[in-house]
Scaffold this active site. Structure first.
Site, PDB file in Angstrom:
ATOM      1  N   GLU A 306      48.940  50.297  46.196  1.00 34.04           N
ATOM      2  CA  GLU A 306      48.971  49.348  47.317  1.00 34.04           C
ATOM      3  C   GLU A 306      47.583  48.843  47.687  1.00 34.04           C
ATOM      4  OE1 GLU A 306      52.912  50.514  49.758  1.00 34.04           O
ATOM      5  OE2 GLU A 306      51.200  51.750  50.274  1.00 34.04           O
ATOM      6  N   ASP A 380      60.345  55.365  48.084  1.00 32.91           N
ATOM      7  CA  ASP A 380      59.523  55.454  49.295  1.00 32.91           C
ATOM      8  C   ASP A 380      60.305  55.859  50.531  1.00 32.91           C
ATOM      9  OD1 ASP A 380      57.301  55.379  50.879  1.00 32.91           O
ATOM     10  OD2 ASP A 380      57.184  53.202  51.008  1.00 32.91           O
ATOM     11  N   GLU A 408      59.768  56.033  59.196  1.00 34.32           N
ATOM     12  CA  GLU A 408      59.407  54.661  58.825  1.00 34.32           C
ATOM     13  C   GLU A 408      60.629  53.820  58.450  1.00 34.32           C
ATOM     14  OE1 GLU A 408      56.591  54.522  55.611  1.00 34.32           O
ATOM     15  OE2 GLU A 408      56.854  52.370  55.285  1.00 34.32           O
TER      16      GLU A 408
END
Lengths: 721, 721
Positions: A306, A380, A408
């Protein structure tokens, strides 16, 4: 509803608004007075305390025990030099405590951090010992003993030996130096960097108490998206101040290392891990860190992922990068936790395959003091993923687990989702790499491959919110993570029960339904967000709410559409073998043959992972006999309905907990129900726009047209990266 | 020091770490048990409560009173329908309370929000009444009565009539929708926008209680650097939820209006205030706001300042812009607060002159429901500035005061600076526009010019920190602001004494030195940061720490060097008349002739404003007989030394307050002393590099060379804009 809440608040002004109001700050570390008629064990078995020793860790262990005992019994418990009769509690190591030494206990299996709690006789008198080889072990034993009392267990005939099955048990704080917490839903960072090192917030001590109480022994203070500034002298002073607070509690400080720090801080022209100047810079930097923090734990590194810099920028491997840092840390006993969460900046390959593809070939190439930190699933932190194929695939490289404690992708802090159930599912998953029973837990605890280093990391859900986690029930996820890091074989149900009893109430009318609600909650969120193996349908960037329609982001794997691949004919990501002619990515081949064969076949793939591994027609027949389309819609409906059930379960608890926590949980459940319906409706509306199929009987149509859901924007959703 | 603190914490674990620990959350709203032998007034004069009425405001007034009385006396105080004898306390309006009506009290002077507290006889029995024309007045009276008890005043023979001298008494929250608080040093915004309107944090109620307790009746929820999103339906729902919580406490909600919202939200091509489409858009938007919040207060606007859009973008005046919004608000009773804090984007003119230059000519051009909100000084919330020349210069336009409660330029939350002293200095300053005694307070309360609208705004220092303000003593600034908004003629010393007694202790050994320390603290910060009329020497952007050397920023007036103008010959900004031949900006001419004459002459200018108005040689002779250089250095030294005194004063209070607050204040004072020395040393080092003069005897040289101070960087200092 709002007016009612307001009036309720006003009516109870005297209680609810004072500083002593029940706000969740105390976590599970509660020692309220127990009626001794109901539970008199402490009066019998912890009448007085024999606890010599003056180390900081023994001091805090003793203080916690006295605090707990005096709170629970409502009277001061005496600390004495010698027991006055039956019922004394002995605390310590054989080295510090002559009484414990005299018992000749076998503490070998307790190891460095474990403890023994045993009912014994000392000088002819019945007594209880909490004994360990180290002060840290004593502290952990104290928290266990208190837990027994907090959960109203009998204290006679105790014989508990407990030692952690992993060595590195850390929270990873994705906290930035400006106090913004990436993926944080509980306020800002509890680290007040600006005022450190001069002001030590008493909250730091309570943080350390909570960590020690669940067996966690490390904290990574800084975000994996790292900032080199955290390695400057001013910030090392600040980190050292925190380390000083945590030290008595056995909690070591770690930092994240920005791979390009030699350039940014050192003025070097490169951060090539094979460059001698770079190696020398890191060595000097690490030496400097240890001058500030003599027991510094080491570095956590996110590299070449990322957009973060890393060794691949210099055509080196992850191992080259990790080993360079490891070499600098080794003389001090420090470790490197090197994350396997990578995906290439221009991937054409199935994203689910990338971590394995990059790391499995490096097995055996890492230095002894490196752990590779692997997220539980291949992508993820989704509500459900299969276990990462890396588990079992790197027998010569210690792999540590990375769980996400912060939610998240699971509705942030307002959705009640007990993650213990998710963690347990992953840990019990069978890799089959050494035959049946080769569970992920056995990889993680080192037993399967004989790892010398072991560990488990949880991405913290902690912030400046008064209740630490943003919601009362999210405290359970911090708690469960710690308990499972200590023992990856523990039962998430038993942990939930302990937590409920310690945090709320021992009333069985409360414990049973609430534990049950917690256990069901994880399946509920899977159903209303990503049923049947779907993944990554969340809103762009912030991951708040549904956005399965998004397909226009720059990189393919940023798009929900990349993951669900729904079209007029069907839905799902085909990861079967290419030989099937379905264009599968063959991600299944990354698993051991037995697992691969199961996942390769839609008929054998568990339905809860079906669309993760297979693209199937809307008319595909499911085990229920229903079509895939109908099943999908019904799962969405079931998930939303389940949250309604959870609300009713909680509503029935009114009066069994304090009004403040009751009200917040109730309000959050109302939000969760609203948002679960939003998820259900938005996803059904979108997928129906592709399948063109009617809804199964009994499922109401979405409340709004698809365009309504697509128009929703949340530019200020919390926790953005 | 750090170890000692840690050990102290550990030693007192039982108390200091529980949720009930003293953390400052209760502010000045404390009602701890009083020894009735020492203070028996409540037993005599508030034996029971006669308080009919069921409006939400009367409910909260009664609840607060019962909470206070029962806390202070340690016994429940009965609410009765009719008094049982002597010593009853009557509460209410004549309309709701027959007993109060029967007294025939003259409540005319109490007005809409004032109250009367009087010792009376009811049915022959001695009693006390808290009476008002409105429920809000009753609530304010309750807080006054409680304050009397909290500060141990006699309750016999009371005859207090109090009414606010300003009508709009608001906190301006510079809070963004992502919860970042611009110039906030107390954590993040207490408005949890993401969870609103569904979750109403009980803290909102305590905020409203605190506001009402000091007479504040409005809150601007959003940053003056405005975001049009706050005017979208979703955010209006959220603001409405807050308004619902605040309403019983008499606190109205205001929002900031982004001038370009018609373009950003409405899709219009212009935001020209004279464009009919724009006017229609605002009218419809305001109508929509009132559908959400029927008692919405109005808009605060920052326009054509620091990059914000505004009417000048369309060659219209501030009055054009304000009047457009005023027109939309007028039918609903709403107001516009239009900020005079402007400076041109490409100024060549002295910045101190710009607000006056732009606004004074517009006097009389604003609609009736517009207030122009003027910062206390001509520049920007410096430790000391002269009063803004706009005060007195706009007799036909209501001017409201804007004070900063948050300490943007005053050391953030770790510096103890009592701003009551600053506020009072400004309010008592004499504009002389209508002869001697034309004080700023008389401008603000409307009396001097017969303003129909009046107001005072304070830029909030409140955040999510447990103690609200980031530090315990910063609570005093919120408190003092509220009290002075109610009565701009009040004494800052008397207010400080009330606050100390209510917040900490009535022990005279504590009250006297602590109040004295607070009063001295403002002069101390002036001395160690910006003595003798200097200003704006703070670090770039964040305003943390000294940076007088900065001279390379894009716009001249961003640079400290622009303000101090120091060179080899001297220092100061010459603002005298140009005729003097010193190149003065003639800012003095913006004041009334008598004031202008004083400020124009260095010999008559008060020394504490000398370098604000004059550039003088280093050798300039001061009143003390010393040179300007020596005086400047000695002021820096005196300021730093004074903080040492403050530390000693506080240290002597050990044991007279709870350990937790004592420790935090002590730790912060240590930070303040360190930073005061840093300011002293950095400024002396820099100015000496220009003056080349030796330090006066007794002043130690800076601890480091100038380059050291210049190299300090604080990229993560809190509160950035």
């Amino acid at each position: 509803m709002k007016n009612r809440f307001l009036l309720a608040c006003i009516a109870t002004l005297g209680v609810s608004l004072s500083a002593a109001a029940e706000d969740g700050y105390d976590l599970w570390l509660r020692y309220p007075l127990v009626d001794s008629a109901t539970y008199g064990e402490l009066e019998t078995h912890a009448r007085e305390l024999v606890a010599p020793g003056t180390t900081p860790t023994l001091e805090v262990a003793r203080a916690e025990l006295l605090r707990g005992l005096s709170g629970l019994t409502g009277k001061p418990v005496a600390r004495v030099d010698a027991a006055s009769g039956a019922g004394a509690l002995y605390l310590g190591t054989p080295k510090e405590s002559p009484a414990i030494a005299s018992l000749g206990l076998s503490l070998q299996r307790a190891g460095e951090e474990g403890y023994l709690i045993r009912s014994v006789r000392v000088a002819g008198q019945p007594a209880t010992v909490i004994a360990a080889n180290t002060d840290a072990g004593v502290l952990y034993g104290v928290f266990h003993f208190l837990r027994l009392a907090q959960t109203r267990q009998p204290l006679a005939a105790l014989d508990i030996l407990s030692a952690p099955r992993t060595r590195i048990r850390v929270l990873d704080h994705w906290d930035n130096l400006d106090r913004h917490v990436e993926r944080g839903y509980a306020g800002e960072s509890i680290w007040d960097w600006h005022k450190l090192p001069d002001w030590l917030d008493p909250r730091y001590i309570d943080y350390a108490r909570a960590m020690a109480s669940i067996g966690l022994n490390g904290t990574v203070l800084t975000n994996v998206n790292a900032n080199a500034t955290s390695l400057t002298p001013a910030y090392l002073d600040k980190a050292a101040a925190l380390a000083g607070v945590f030290r008595p509690y056995g909690v070591r400080v770690y930092l994240t290392a920005r791979f390009s720090a030699p350039i940014e801080l050192g003025g070097l022209k490169t951060a090539d891990p094979l460059d001698p100047g770079v190696r020398a810079w890191w060595k000097a930097k690490v030496d400097e860190v240890y001058r500030h923090i003599p027991d510094f734990g080491g570095f956590l590194v996110k590299a070449n992922s990322e957009g973060q810099p890393g060794p691949q920028d210099y055509h080196r491997t992850h191992a080259d990068g990790a080993n360079m840092l490891a070499e600098a840390l080794a003389p001090h006993g420090g470790i490197v936790m090197w994350r396997a969460f990578v995906y290439a900046s221009s991937a054409t390959e199935d994203r689910a395959k990338q971590a394995y593809a990059e790391f499995a070939p490096l097995d055996g190439k890492f230095a002894d003091n490196v752990l590779v930190q692997v997220k539980n699933g291949p992508i993820d932190f989704q509500p459900r993923e299969p276990f990462s194929p890396l588990f079992g695939a790197m027998p010569k490289t210690p792999l540590m687990m990375e769980f996400q404690v912060t939610k998240e992708y699971l509705g942030f802090s307002t959705h009640l989702v007990y993650l213990g159930a998710l963690y347990e599912e992953v840990l019990r998953a069978d890799t089959f790499v050494k035959g049946k029973g080769s569970t992920v837990a056995r990889v993680i605890d080192g037993e399967l491959h004989g790892y010398k280093l072991t560990g488990m990391a949880g991405v913290a859900n902690i912030g400046s919110d008064r209740n630490w986690s943003g919601s009362h029930f999210d405290q359970a996820n911090w708690y469960a993570f710690g308990r499972l890091a200590w023992d990856p074989f523990a039962s998430s149900q038993a942990i939930a029960e302990d937590w409920v009893r310690m945090t709320f109430s021992n009333d069985p009318r409360f414990v049973k339904p609430v534990v049950s609600m917690m256990l069901d909650s994880r399946e509920a969120v899977v159903d209303y967000m990503t049923p049947l193996g779907l993944a990554h349908l969340m809103g762009t960037g912030h991951h708040y709410g549904p956005a399965p329609w998004v397909s226009d982001l720059a990189r393919p794997e940023w798009n929900p559409a990349y993951y669900h691949r729904a079209d007029a004919d069907g839905i799902g990501f085909e990861r079967g073998p290419p030989g099937d002619g379905k264009g599968g990515s063959n991600a299944v081949a990354q698993y051991a043959p037995k697992v691969a064969a199961q996942f390769a076949d839609p008929k054998k793939t568990p339905e809860n992972l079906l669309l993760w591994f297979h693209h199937l027609s809307w008319g595909h027949k499911m085990a229920s006999g229903r079509t895939l389309w109908d099943e999908l819609v019904l799962r969405y409906a079931r998930g939303a309905a389940e949250v309604g059930e959870m609300r009713r379960t909680w509503e029935a608890q009114r009066g069994r907990v304090d009004a403040e926590r009751f009200a917040q949980v109730a309000a959050y459940l109302a939000i969760q129900e609203k948002e679960a319906q939003w998820w259900r409706d938005a996803c059904i509306a979108y997928f129906q726009s592709l399948s063109k199929r009617p809804l199964p009987a009994g499922v109401p149509p979405p409340a709004h047209p698809l365009e309504y859901y697509q128009s929703q924007k949340f530019p200020y959703a919390p926790g953005r990266g």
